[in-house]
Design a protein around this motif. Structure first.
Motif, mmCIF file in Angstrom:
data_model
loop_
_atom_site.group_PDB
_atom_site.id
_atom_site.type_symbol
_atom_site.label_atom_id
_atom_site.label_comp_id
_atom_site.label_asym_id
_atom_site.label_seq_id
_atom_site.Cartn_x
_atom_site.Cartn_y
_atom_site.Cartn_z
ATOM 1 N N HIS A 1 0.867 -1.176 0.000
ATOM 2 C CA HIS A 1 0.000 0.000 0.000
ATOM 3 C C HIS A 1 0.902 1.223 0.000
ATOM 4 C CE1 HIS A 1 -3.842 -1.983 1.921
ATOM 5 N NE2 HIS A 1 -3.645 -2.349 0.669
ATOM 6 N N GLY A 2 1.099 1.827 -1.144
ATOM 7 C CA GLY A 2 1.931 3.024 -1.208
ATOM 8 C C GLY A 2 3.334 2.767 -0.752
ATOM 9 N N ARG A 3 3.733 3.439 0.326
ATOM 10 C CA ARG A 3 5.101 3.346 0.845
ATOM 11 C C ARG A 3 5.263 2.242 1.886
ATOM 12 N NH1 ARG A 3 9.402 6.995 -0.887
ATOM 13 N NH2 ARG A 3 8.362 8.344 -2.377
ATOM 14 N N VAL A 4 4.241 1.411 2.045
ATOM 15 C CA VAL A 4 4.263 0.353 3.058
ATOM 16 C C VAL A 4 4.124 -1.004 2.372
ATOM 17 C CG1 VAL A 4 3.196 -0.518 5.171
ATOM 18 C CG2 VAL A 4 3.191 1.948 4.686
ATOM 19 N N LEU A 5 5.010 -1.935 2.741
ATOM 20 C CA LEU A 5 4.994 -3.273 2.158
ATOM 21 C C LEU A 5 5.005 -4.331 3.253
ATOM 22 C CD1 LEU A 5 7.421 -1.508 0.325
ATOM 23 C CD2 LEU A 5 6.620 -3.291 -1.236
ATOM 24 N N LEU A 6 4.617 -5.544 2.881
ATOM 25 C CA LEU A 6 4.605 -6.669 3.811
ATOM 26 C C LEU A 6 5.468 -7.799 3.264
ATOM 27 C CD1 LEU A 6 0.765 -6.909 4.552
ATOM 28 C CD2 LEU A 6 2.496 -5.664 5.893
ATOM 29 N N ALA A 7 6.060 -8.566 4.168
ATOM 30 C CA ALA A 7 6.839 -9.745 3.783
ATOM 31 C C ALA A 7 6.762 -10.768 4.910
ATOM 32 C CB ALA A 7 8.292 -9.373 3.498
ATOM 33 N N GLY A 8 6.966 -12.028 4.564
ATOM 34 C CA GLY A 8 6.949 -13.083 5.567
ATOM 35 C C GLY A 8 5.566 -13.303 6.150
#
Length: 514
Positions: A300-307
């Motif tokens: 989402h825009g400047r925010v990412l998820l991993a794991g």
């Protein structure tokens, strides 16, 4: 060495979570010259659940290759050997069998001598084979050391409590402090604060069971049969003198809803095992479930998820850690290019496009195992059929292929079957391997043809890719390959004639050349 990039006064990237995924991502970013701050809620990285026996994790082929390519595998194998030398700890887990296990599907074991490795022509023999088992403690030790060496700042006891994001950056709140960065990546686990605060939709299926990992003292260590057992009420695995893993199909009712006391652990164990076993002391107990959910968007825009922040599922088959490490390798170089401002259009969005389908496939693999483990006649009948299939060479090879991820392929377009797969670890005449050519985190144009046009073309992207002209012992019929920093093959040439479309392939992944 890091790339010659000068970061801004604020942090380029803040990573929430100092587990293996967050640490590997931090290493990947810092290798590219990006200024990284890791915020971790726990003050102490060491817990009993990260050590033997319950901290043991199997690493798949892509994870092993990633560690090898970054020069981390030898250190990890040295720690693994030291742990294995501890006979007391080694005896605590249940993987010691006369035949070498290659994995299991819903508790149905298959073995390495049944697996046909010749069916994977692009997977050349490597330094660690098709899989190794290490503890979470060992892996985090190696990754932490590398991160600190590269200059990653790690703040423990400073979990992310919330954040605000704009089109230009992110302000992160952790404890009584506020931090600013251009980007934020949530690697903060299945209960991710970043995911929740960022409004990421987390869709999937609810739990069918509560799983237990228990280290206990038994009044009679022989009251339970060692090994893995399916019962009328679930499944349990036992290794003497007191290591127990069990699954109770209660819809996840006891996961984190109450402390696991001695009395509770004994009651569940008696119900699942169908015995009158008595526990005299409880040394360690933790619960888990088969809840399977995945973020519908990884960015989402400047925010990412991993794991686990991006996907959760049961630990059956040991896929979660490897899935997260794959996220980190895929995201690191792409996010670094976005930070530097030289990312070609769509590069960062390719992270979700490539990794989301892989996560969805792993979640379904986990759900399929749960379906076979249900304590009902239909599941037992289906499990009996699967047991016969897995005992065949074709069945064992199929399961090994899926669990080891040895044929994992991202959809990059192109007809040649190697495009989108991991670069084969070619061996050269002097004994060195192609994987070592990716130590610096740059792209690689691997040239077996001595085509004079390739170094001239590669020079246009000299800051981003290396041109290496060497002939391996087995070139697999190839003339040249373009390899991304994460080790994925992006272009191949099988003809000695002038290579076609190489410039377009480089531009797609590395932007405009000089």
């Amino acid at each position: 060495m890091p790339h010659p990039y000068s970061p801004s006064p604020i942090h380029d990237v803040i990573i929430a979570g100092a587990g293996p995924v967050g640490l590997l991502l931090a290493c990947e970013l810092c290798l590219q010259g990006v200024a990284v701050l890791v915020l971790e809620r726990a003050t102490d990285p060491h817990t009993p659940l990260k050590a033997l026996p319950f901290g043991l994790r199997g690493l798949t082929v892509p994870s092993i290759e990633a560690l090898h390519r970054r020069g981390l595998l030898d250190e990890l194998l040295a720690i693994q050997a030291a742990e294995a030398a501890d006979k007391t700890a080694a005896a605590a887990h249940w993987l010691q069998q006369p035949r070498r296990p290659a994995g299991h599907f819903a508790g149905i074991q298959f073995y390495q001598d049944d697996v046909d490795n010749t069916r994977w022509p692009y997977h050349l023999p490597g330094p660690a084979g098709n899989g190794i088992a290490v503890t979470m403690q060992a892996l985090e030790t190696v990754l932490t050391h590398r991160a600190v060496t590269l200059g990653v700042a790690i703040r423990r006891g400073a979990g992310v409590a919330g954040f605000s994001a704009t089109d230009d950056g992110v302000t992160v709140h952790a404890g009584n402090e506020t931090f600013h960065a251009s980007w934020l990546v949530g690697c903060d686990g299945g209960r991710s604060t970043v995911r929740k605060a960022g409004g990421f939709e987390f869709a999937g299926t609810d739990a069918e069971f509560t799983g237990y990992s228990i280290e206990a003292e038994l009044a009679d260590p022989h009251a339970l049969q060692p090994g893995r057992h399916h019962t009328a009420n679930g499944m349990y695995t036992y290794a003497q003198p007191g290591t127990i893993a069990l699954v109770d199909f209660d819809s996840g009712a006891c996961h984190r809803s109450q402390p696991v006391t001695l009395a509770h652990a004994q009651a569940v164990l008696r119900r699942v095992s169908g015995t009158s076993v008595t526990l005299t002391a409880l040394k360690l107990a933790a619960t888990w479930t088969d809840r399977a959910r995945q973020a519908k968007a990884y960015r989402h825009g400047r925010v990412l998820l991993a794991g686990d922040a991006a996907h959760i599922h049961s630990p059956l088959g040991g896929q979660g850690l490897n899935l997260g490490l794959g996220d980190a390798m895929n995201l690191g170089w792409k996010l670094a290019a976005a930070v530097r401002g030289d990312a070609p259009p769509g590069l960062l969005d390719s992270y979700h496009a490539e990794r989301h389908p892989v996560g969805a496939q792993v979640l379904d693999w986990s759900r399929a195992q749960v379906a076979l483990m249900r304590p009902d006649p239909g599941a037992r009948a289906l499990a009996a059929v699967m047991r016969e299939l897995i005992a065949t060479r074709d069945g064992a090879t199929y399961c090994a292929e899926r669990i080891s991820a040895v044929t994992l392929r991202h959809d990059l377009g192109g007809d040649y079957p190697l495009i989108g797969r991991s670069m084969p670890d070619f061996e050269f005449a002097d004994g060195t391997r192609a994987g070592t050519l990716l130590r610096n985190g740059r792209g690689l144009l691997l040239d077996f043809s001595a085509n004079t046009s390739l170094p001239v073309l590669a020079a246009r992207w000299g800051e981003r890719i290396d041109h290496v002209a060497r002939v391996p012992e087995d070139a697999l019929g190839l003339q040249a390959l373009l390899v991304r920093p994460d080790g994925v093959v992006a272009w191949v040439d099988t003809s000695p004639d002038q290579p076609q479309d190489l410039a377009a392939a480089i531009t797609r992944w590395f932007g405009e050349g000089a």
